[in-house]
Design a protein around this motif. Structure first.
Motif, PDB file in Angstrom:
ATOM      1  N   ASN A   1      -6.533  10.120  -2.177  1.00  0.00           N
ATOM      2  CA  ASN A   1      -6.670  10.158  -3.626  1.00  0.00           C
ATOM      3  C   ASN A   1      -8.108   9.996  -4.099  1.00  0.00           C
ATOM      4  OD1 ASN A   1      -4.212  10.737  -4.986  1.00  0.00           O
ATOM      5  ND2 ASN A   1      -3.398   8.773  -4.305  1.00  0.00           N
ATOM      6  N   ASP A   2      -9.041   9.885  -3.165  1.00  0.00           N
ATOM      7  CA  ASP A   2     -10.452   9.857  -3.539  1.00  0.00           C
ATOM      8  C   ASP A   2     -11.279  10.299  -2.338  1.00  0.00           C
ATOM      9  OD1 ASP A   2     -11.114   7.721  -1.762  1.00  0.00           O
ATOM     10  OD2 ASP A   2     -10.727   6.215  -3.292  1.00  0.00           O
ATOM     11  N   TRP A   3     -12.592  10.313  -2.508  1.00  0.00           N
ATOM     12  CA  TRP A   3     -13.481  10.677  -1.404  1.00  0.00           C
ATOM     13  C   TRP A   3     -14.442   9.534  -1.078  1.00  0.00           C
ATOM     14  CZ3 TRP A   3     -13.866  15.361  -4.938  1.00  0.00           C
ATOM     15  CH2 TRP A   3     -12.891  16.296  -4.606  1.00  0.00           C
ATOM     16  N   GLY A   4     -14.041   8.308  -1.406  1.00  0.00           N
ATOM     17  CA  GLY A   4     -14.911   7.160  -1.224  1.00  0.00           C
ATOM     18  C   GLY A   4     -14.464   6.225  -0.122  1.00  0.00           C
ATOM     19  N   GLU A   5     -14.700   4.922  -0.349  1.00  0.00           N
ATOM     20  CA  GLU A   5     -14.435   3.910   0.660  1.00  0.00           C
ATOM     21  C   GLU A   5     -12.950   3.822   1.007  1.00  0.00           C
ATOM     22  OE1 GLU A   5     -16.571   2.122   2.387  1.00  0.00           O
ATOM     23  OE2 GLU A   5     -18.301   3.027   1.372  1.00  0.00           O
ATOM     24  N   THR A   6     -12.088   3.941  -0.010  1.00  0.00           N
ATOM     25  CA  THR A   6     -10.653   3.835   0.258  1.00  0.00           C
ATOM     26  C   THR A   6     -10.191   4.920   1.215  1.00  0.00           C
ATOM     27  OG1 THR A   6     -10.225   2.830  -1.905  1.00  0.00           O
ATOM     28  CG2 THR A   6      -8.352   3.866  -0.778  1.00  0.00           C
ATOM     29  N   SER A   7     -10.604   6.159   0.954  1.00  0.00           N
ATOM     30  CA  SER A   7     -10.210   7.263   1.833  1.00  0.00           C
ATOM     31  C   SER A   7     -10.794   7.096   3.229  1.00  0.00           C
ATOM     32  CB  SER A   7     -10.665   8.593   1.231  1.00  0.00           C
ATOM     33  OG  SER A   7      -9.869   8.927   0.122  1.00  0.00           O
ATOM     34  N   ALA A   8     -12.023   6.601   3.314  1.00  0.00           N
ATOM     35  CA  ALA A   8     -12.637   6.387   4.628  1.00  0.00           C
ATOM     36  C   ALA A   8     -11.850   5.347   5.419  1.00  0.00           C
ATOM     37  CB  ALA A   8     -14.090   5.958   4.464  1.00  0.00           C
ATOM     38  N   ASP A   9     -11.522   4.234   4.783  1.00  0.00           N
ATOM     39  CA  ASP A   9     -10.776   3.181   5.473  1.00  0.00           C
ATOM     40  C   ASP A   9      -9.380   3.663   5.864  1.00  0.00           C
ATOM     41  OD1 ASP A   9     -12.917   1.448   5.213  1.00  0.00           O
ATOM     42  OD2 ASP A   9     -12.152   0.518   3.368  1.00  0.00           O
ATOM     43  N   GLN A  10      -8.750   4.461   5.008  1.00  0.00           N
ATOM     44  CA  GLN A  10      -7.425   4.979   5.346  1.00  0.00           C
ATOM     45  C   GLN A  10      -7.494   5.998   6.476  1.00  0.00           C
ATOM     46  OE1 GLN A  10      -5.568   6.349   1.680  1.00  0.00           O
ATOM     47  NE2 GLN A  10      -4.727   4.311   1.304  1.00  0.00           N
ATOM     48  N   THR A  11      -8.547   6.797   6.508  1.00  0.00           N
ATOM     49  CA  THR A  11      -8.716   7.757   7.603  1.00  0.00           C
ATOM     50  C   THR A  11      -8.862   7.036   8.933  1.00  0.00           C
ATOM     51  OG1 THR A  11      -9.760   9.393   6.152  1.00  0.00           O
ATOM     52  CG2 THR A  11     -10.191   9.593   8.521  1.00  0.00           C
ATOM     53  N   ILE A  12      -9.636   5.978   8.940  1.00  0.00           N
ATOM     54  CA  ILE A  12      -9.821   5.191  10.163  1.00  0.00           C
ATOM     55  C   ILE A  12      -8.505   4.546  10.587  1.00  0.00           C
ATOM     56  CG2 ILE A  12     -10.953   3.143  11.112  1.00  0.00           C
ATOM     57  CD1 ILE A  12     -13.375   3.897   9.250  1.00  0.00           C
ATOM     58  N   ALA A  13      -7.775   3.988   9.631  1.00  0.00           N
ATOM     59  CA  ALA A  13      -6.485   3.362   9.945  1.00  0.00           C
ATOM     60  C   ALA A  13      -5.506   4.389  10.498  1.00  0.00           C
ATOM     61  CB  ALA A  13      -5.910   2.698   8.693  1.00  0.00           C
ATOM     62  N   LEU A  14      -5.473   5.579   9.899  1.00  0.00           N
ATOM     63  CA  LEU A  14      -4.582   6.632  10.384  1.00  0.00           C
ATOM     64  C   LEU A  14      -4.977   7.070  11.786  1.00  0.00           C
ATOM     65  CD1 LEU A  14      -2.311   8.682   9.971  1.00  0.00           C
ATOM     66  CD2 LEU A  14      -3.982  10.201   8.887  1.00  0.00           C
ATOM     67  N   THR A  15      -6.274   7.214  12.025  1.00  0.00           N
ATOM     68  CA  THR A  15      -6.750   7.599  13.363  1.00  0.00           C
ATOM     69  C   THR A  15      -6.289   6.590  14.399  1.00  0.00           C
ATOM     70  OG1 THR A  15      -8.717   8.670  12.425  1.00  0.00           O
ATOM     71  CG2 THR A  15      -8.773   8.110  14.771  1.00  0.00           C
ATOM     72  N   ARG A  16      -6.468   5.326  14.097  1.00  0.00           N
ATOM     73  CA  ARG A  16      -6.081   4.281  15.055  1.00  0.00           C
ATOM     74  C   ARG A  16      -4.570   4.280  15.285  1.00  0.00           C
ATOM     75  NH1 ARG A  16     -10.523   0.084  12.632  1.00  0.00           N
ATOM     76  NH2 ARG A  16     -12.141   0.475  14.209  1.00  0.00           N
ATOM     77  N   TRP A  17      -3.806   4.525  14.231  1.00  0.00           N
ATOM     78  CA  TRP A  17      -2.357   4.584  14.406  1.00  0.00           C
ATOM     79  C   TRP A  17      -1.963   5.767  15.287  1.00  0.00           C
ATOM     80  CZ3 TRP A  17       1.356   8.216  13.102  1.00  0.00           C
ATOM     81  CH2 TRP A  17       2.678   7.809  13.316  1.00  0.00           C
ATOM     82  N   LEU A  18      -2.563   6.930  15.047  1.00  0.00           N
ATOM     83  CA  LEU A  18      -2.257   8.103  15.853  1.00  0.00           C
ATOM     84  C   LEU A  18      -2.614   7.871  17.318  1.00  0.00           C
ATOM     85  CD1 LEU A  18      -3.534  10.818  13.372  1.00  0.00           C
ATOM     86  CD2 LEU A  18      -1.168  10.569  14.132  1.00  0.00           C
ATOM     87  N   LEU A  19      -3.727   7.198  17.565  1.00  0.00           N
ATOM     88  CA  LEU A  19      -4.132   6.901  18.940  1.00  0.00           C
ATOM     89  C   LEU A  19      -3.143   5.963  19.616  1.00  0.00           C
ATOM     90  CD1 LEU A  19      -7.990   6.412  18.413  1.00  0.00           C
ATOM     91  CD2 LEU A  19      -6.876   8.301  19.623  1.00  0.00           C
TER      92      LEU A  19
END
Length: 317
Positions: A159-177
């Protein structure tokens, strides 16, 4: 939609293995069991609460791996678009609800490790602008399949291109791994336009998660220390007359990264292998039938064999 506990490790692999099933599989209802369940053509590991006496030695490794994800749950999307399960929601205790679309090759069964690719949306792809708009307007997720047929692909819809999206991308990456058997030497990420801004913040926070990154028609909002410490290769591509950003933000970022590597004592050859700037001339766009370099870049770059081959040929040693 079904809420599925993510707790079991995939049979024969060293990481957890939840899957939404093969591409195009039918929707499933909520299922809870101790073993891998089969519903129609879908296969996914699911668990139920058991007492300590019911746990066997075979699940000890899974229990260890579960510690990081046992508090998380995933709501599976109920529709499919071009092989992607649409609008799955990872309910993360820290980062909240993370919406994403997911492609898992039919050949994936958890016994062999697969590459992972994450593509970050540009303009008109934010969640409030319409579910699935990011993969309906960008081709990176689909073109990537041509470069590796053993690769899981995730397209987060933020829903944004800032810190929230960055932190969610990292969390999603770690979950997928944790949820899939992923080859950690082949974890790729790309961001176009606003998604590139998110990507720069991701690489400023957790660059070690990714084998290589591709920034397209955007700007760098992060720092340079973490990316150069991790030595994660980055490809920067932008049109020479990009109407929104122009090429200067990328030139500045590449210079900053190069200088950081120079201070670390890397040779020019090493630096050139880690950071690449590709400023596309106007003829590149006109030959591709595109009049707007910023908007057209999203269409042309995903079909650019040099760019895409560079990304997916990277392997972390």
């Amino acid at each position: 939609m079904s809420l599925i506990g993510v707790l079991t490790a995939g049979a024969g692999c060293g990481s957890g293995s939840f899957g939404s099933g093969s591409a195009g599989a039918s929707e499933t209802g909520a299922v809870e069991s101790k073993a891998t369940g089969d519903v129609g053509s879908e296969k996914f590991p699911v668990t139920e609460e058991t007492d300590e006496n019911a746990q066997s030695a075979e699940t000890s490794e899974a229990s260890t791996l579960q510690s990081d994800v046992s508090e998380e749950r995933l709501t599976e999307g109920d529709s499919v678009y071009r092989g992607f399960r649409i609008d799955n929601v990872l309910h993360d205790q820290t980062e909240g609800d993370i919406h994403f679309h997911l492609y898992v090759p039919e050949s994936y069964d958890g016994t062999q490790s697969y590459a992972l690719f994450i593509t970050l949306l540009g303009y008109q792809g934010l969640y409030f602008q319409g579910v699935g708009e990011n993969i309906r307007t960008e081709e990176f997720a689909f073109e990537a399949q041509e470069y590796n047929n053993r690769m899981i692909i995730a397209a987060p819809q933020m829903n944004d291109w800032g810190e929230t999206s960055a932190d969610q991308t990292i969390a999603l990456t770690r979950w997928l791994l944790s949820a899939y058997n992923i080859d950690t030497s082949r974890v790729y990420i790309e961001g176009y336009s606003g998604g590139g801004e998110t990507l720069s913040r991701v690489l400023d926070k957790a660059p070690e998660l990714y084998t290589a990154a591709m920034m397209c028609s955007s700007q760098w909002d992060g720092g340079y220390d973490r990316i150069t410490e991790a030595r994660t290769p980055v490809y920067f591509a932008v049109g020479e007359a990009d109407e929104y950003y122009g090429p200067e933000p990328f030139r500045k970022a590449v210079q900053g990264i190069q200088e950081a590597y120079q201070e670390a004592g890397l040779s020019d050859e090493e630096i050139n292998s880690l950071v690449k700037l590709d400023v596309k001339p106007s003829s590149y766009f006109s030959q591709g039938g595109v009049t707007n370099q910023h908007g057209g870049g999203g269409a042309l770059f995903s079909h650019d064999k040099e760019m895409m081959s560079w990304l997916f040929s990277q392997v972390r040693g």
